[in-house]
Write a protein that holds these residues in place. Structure first.
Motif, PDB file in Angstrom:
ATOM      1  N   ASP A 128       0.845  -1.192   0.000  1.00  0.00           N
ATOM      2  CA  ASP A 128       0.000   0.000   0.000  1.00  0.00           C
ATOM      3  C   ASP A 128       0.887   1.252   0.000  1.00  0.00           C
ATOM      4  OD1 ASP A 128      -1.761   2.035   0.463  1.00  0.00           O
ATOM      5  OD2 ASP A 128      -2.326   1.396   2.483  1.00  0.00           O
ATOM      6  N   ASN A 130       0.295   4.203   0.283  1.00  0.00           N
ATOM      7  CA  ASN A 130      -0.025   5.204   1.300  1.00  0.00           C
ATOM      8  C   ASN A 130       0.881   5.069   2.528  1.00  0.00           C
ATOM      9  OD1 ASN A 130      -1.966   6.542  -0.098  1.00  0.00           O
ATOM     10  ND2 ASN A 130      -3.689   5.485   0.844  1.00  0.00           N
ATOM     11  N   LEU A 131       1.332   3.843   2.803  1.00  0.00           N
ATOM     12  CA  LEU A 131       2.230   3.649   3.946  1.00  0.00           C
ATOM     13  C   LEU A 131       3.527   4.410   3.723  1.00  0.00           C
ATOM     14  CD1 LEU A 131       1.812  -0.178   4.680  1.00  0.00           C
ATOM     15  CD2 LEU A 131       0.652   1.743   5.744  1.00  0.00           C
ATOM     16  N   ALA A 171       2.759   8.098   3.979  1.00  0.00           N
ATOM     17  CA  ALA A 171       2.556   8.463   5.383  1.00  0.00           C
ATOM     18  C   ALA A 171       3.902   8.629   6.077  1.00  0.00           C
ATOM     19  CB  ALA A 171       1.721   7.400   6.094  1.00  0.00           C
ATOM     20  N   GLY A 172       4.820   7.698   5.828  1.00  0.00           N
ATOM     21  CA  GLY A 172       6.148   7.799   6.425  1.00  0.00           C
ATOM     22  C   GLY A 172       6.846   9.085   6.032  1.00  0.00           C
ATOM     23  N   LEU A 204      10.198  11.018   7.614  1.00  0.00           N
ATOM     24  CA  LEU A 204      11.148   9.909   7.524  1.00  0.00           C
ATOM     25  C   LEU A 204      11.861   9.933   6.173  1.00  0.00           C
ATOM     26  CD1 LEU A 204       8.875   7.077   8.953  1.00  0.00           C
ATOM     27  CD2 LEU A 204      10.558   8.441  10.174  1.00  0.00           C
ATOM     28  N   ASN A 256      13.779   8.628   2.741  1.00  0.00           N
ATOM     29  CA  ASN A 256      13.375   7.591   1.795  1.00  0.00           C
ATOM     30  C   ASN A 256      13.964   6.239   2.165  1.00  0.00           C
ATOM     31  OD1 ASN A 256      12.040   9.556   0.409  1.00  0.00           O
ATOM     32  ND2 ASN A 256      13.594   9.778  -1.192  1.00  0.00           N
ATOM     33  N   TYR A 274      14.846   5.161   5.171  1.00  0.00           N
ATOM     34  CA  TYR A 274      14.164   4.640   6.361  1.00  0.00           C
ATOM     35  C   TYR A 274      12.820   4.025   5.966  1.00  0.00           C
ATOM     36  CZ  TYR A 274      12.390   4.291  11.132  1.00  0.00           C
ATOM     37  OH  TYR A 274      11.893   3.807  12.316  1.00  0.00           O
ATOM     38  N   HIS A 300      12.475   0.185   6.781  1.00  0.00           N
ATOM     39  CA  HIS A 300      11.713  -0.042   8.008  1.00  0.00           C
ATOM     40  C   HIS A 300      10.214  -0.157   7.794  1.00  0.00           C
ATOM     41  CE1 HIS A 300      15.546   1.394   9.638  1.00  0.00           C
ATOM     42  NE2 HIS A 300      15.239   0.652  10.683  1.00  0.00           N
ATOM     43  N   ILE A 301       9.723   0.288   6.638  1.00  0.00           N
ATOM     44  CA  ILE A 301       8.292   0.201   6.393  1.00  0.00           C
ATOM     45  C   ILE A 301       7.989  -0.713   5.212  1.00  0.00           C
ATOM     46  CG2 ILE A 301       6.229   1.511   5.762  1.00  0.00           C
ATOM     47  CD1 ILE A 301       7.525   3.862   7.361  1.00  0.00           C
ATOM     48  N   PRO A 308       9.698  -4.561   5.707  1.00  0.00           N
ATOM     49  CA  PRO A 308       8.988  -5.429   6.664  1.00  0.00           C
ATOM     50  C   PRO A 308       7.579  -5.800   6.199  1.00  0.00           C
ATOM     51  CG  PRO A 308      10.013  -3.607   7.810  1.00  0.00           C
ATOM     52  CD  PRO A 308      10.147  -3.312   6.355  1.00  0.00           C
ATOM     53  N   ALA A 309       6.889  -4.859   5.547  1.00  0.00           N
ATOM     54  CA  ALA A 309       5.534  -5.160   5.089  1.00  0.00           C
ATOM     55  C   ALA A 309       5.564  -6.219   3.982  1.00  0.00           C
ATOM     56  CB  ALA A 309       4.846  -3.890   4.598  1.00  0.00           C
TER      57      ALA A 309
END
Lengths: 247, 219
Positions: free
Chosen positions: B113, B115-116, B119-120, B125, B127, B129, B133-134, B137-138
């Motif tokens: 997604d 949007n995650l 949102a970061g 945050l 790019n 990171y 980190h987002i 892991p997703a």
């Protein structure tokens, strides 16, 4: 405190040309889906890039096509509440909120802000949960907490209540209103729901096909049916509200 | 029993999995952002090793990296020779197994997604990171599945490997080339032992994949 937006973006079969300036607390962008409301928010946040125009937030130029200014999303200090809340699924509630404090190096400030927001939004009991286990209302609060600790200069809300059922919505609307008033920074809220707009927003801009058709104080606009700019959609909403009252 | 083929197969599979991990993720991430036409062409090129016979891939590798070719000659002057060396096997296995990682990672990234990520970034945050980190892991399950599949494929590589590095006992022999050679010289007992070794490793790998999928389904 002001947000000044004047942007154009062309997609061929759809073009956006939006122009509004807001000093007031909460401005609503009201319109049917596909009218360009969310796109406008994305342009303000820097997620989408307008073809031309200017976006100025509290005197800070975020975007200016003539001067070649286009700040990165990270540098705009814009809080964005996504329609699905966009909580990071692999992180706990606590980690989700702390991510909003990632750039805050002072540990004690970090802790204070975190504890403040957790108390304010009543998140103590769900701190260690994963987003997938949260209810819609809880998810919304966590997403708001994450934005508030980040202390943005403007808060953008994209259909904040669309993922919630109507009972919950009626309960959360006043809470959100108080919260945003306390925060005291400009808020732009996208919605297709007239009641929501009239309850939360001090000013409303109606959008249709990428153009702003009316802009003014909410009370004036809602009361007289948007100054003759009644569309079929508006009529439907008015009629259904009328029937509801009759019943 | 000389365990060299096991050792050699494992190190070839290990190093090629590392190469495939980074290159697969790199291409999966950047190809998805390219304009449609370029994306279509690159996608075909990057997936081709999956559908070509491995011997054909090996043939192409010799065409490009053979000692008498410009690239091969250049590498040779640097002291790197991928033909008939054990680390040439890394090249062969990497090219053949790469599409598995690339396609699995791309599928995982496409299901992510966006949007995650947005949102970061609105939270300030960086790019990188957001990516590590987002996004990663997703997409973890898909990425791990890609790694496991590529490792298994690299471990069992035969065609391109035998074309490029041949079979020299104690130097370039891998499990799969050893099985063929032992069978060819009628040493069926030894061949069978190596078959069992191969079966055991593959079973473990597939078990790992299944456990992973179970875990994902339960979530």
């Amino acid at each position: 405190m002001s947000l000044c937006v004047d942007i154009r973006k062309d997609f061929g079969n759809f073009s956006l040309a939006v122009n509004f300036e807001t000093q007031d607390l909460i401005t609503g962008l009201l319109g049917a889906s596909g009218a360009g409301k969310s796109l406008t928010l994305k342009c303000i946040a820097g997620i989408e890039r307008p073809d031309s125009g200017r976006i100025v937030l509290n005197g800070r130029v975020l975007f200016d096509s003539q001067k070649g200014i286009d700040l990165r999303v990270q540098d705009r200090k814009v809080g964005y509440l996504f329609q699905n809340y966009a909580l990071f699924p692999t992180m706990s509630v606590k980690k989700n909120i702390l991510v909003g404090l990632h750039n805050e190096k002072d540990k004690s400030v970090k802790e204070t802000l975190y504890n403040q927001v957790v108390a304010m939004l009543h998140l103590e009991e769900i701190q260690d949960q994963r987003p997938a286990t949260l209810s819609g209302g809880q998810a919304q609060r966590v997403a708001l907490a994450r934005i508030l600790v980040n202390r943005p200069d403007v808060i953008l809300l994209d259909e904040p209540f669309s993922a919630l059922d109507s009972d919950l919505k009626a309960e959360l609307e006043p809470q959100l209103l108080d919260l945003l008033k306390d925060y005291g920074k400009p808020v732009v809220m996208v919605t297709h729901n007239r009641d929501e707009a009239s309850f939360l927003c001090s000013h409303v801009a109606t959008i249709q096909d990428g153009r702003i058709t009316a802009f003014g104080k909410t009370d004036d606009l809602i009361d007289i049916g948007l100054r003759g700019n009644l569309t079929r959609e508006d009529l439907k909403v008015l009629l259904s509200a009328f029937y509801k009252q009759m019943l | 029993m000389d365990l060299y083929p096991l050792y050699n197969s494992l190190r070839i599979a290990f190093f090629s999995t590392i190469i495939i991990f980074f290159s697969g993720i790199f291409f999966a991430y950047y190809v998805a952002k390219l304009p449609r036409l370029v994306k279509g062409i690159l996608d075909v090129v990057l997936t081709l090793p999956l559908v070509l016979p491995p011997t054909v891939v090996g043939y192409f590798l010799i065409l490009v990296f053979g000692v008498r070719t410009p690239i091969g000659g250049f590498l040779n002057r640097l002291g790197i020779r991928v033909v008939m060396t054990w680390y040439g096997g890394i090249l062969a296995a990497s090219v053949v197994a790469f599409p598995l990682m690339y396609r699995t990672a791309r599928g995982a990234f496409e299901a992510f997604d966006e949007n995650l990520s947005h949102a970061g970034k609105t939270l300030g945050l960086s790019n990188s990171y957001v990516f590590w980190h987002i996004r990663m892991p997703a997409c973890r399950d898909g990425i791990i599945a890609g790694v496991v599949l590529s490792f298994a494929r690299a471990l069992g590589e035969y065609g391109a490997t035998s074309m490029l590095i041949g079979y020299t006992p104690g130097r370039t022999a891998t499990i799969s080339t050893t099985v063929y050679q032992l069978w060819r010289i009628n040493d069926e007992r030894s061949a069978f032992i190596w078959v069992l070794v191969n079966l055991a490793i593959s079973a473990v790998v597939l078990l790992a994949v299944n456990l992973l999928e179970d875990k994902r389904r339960r979530r």
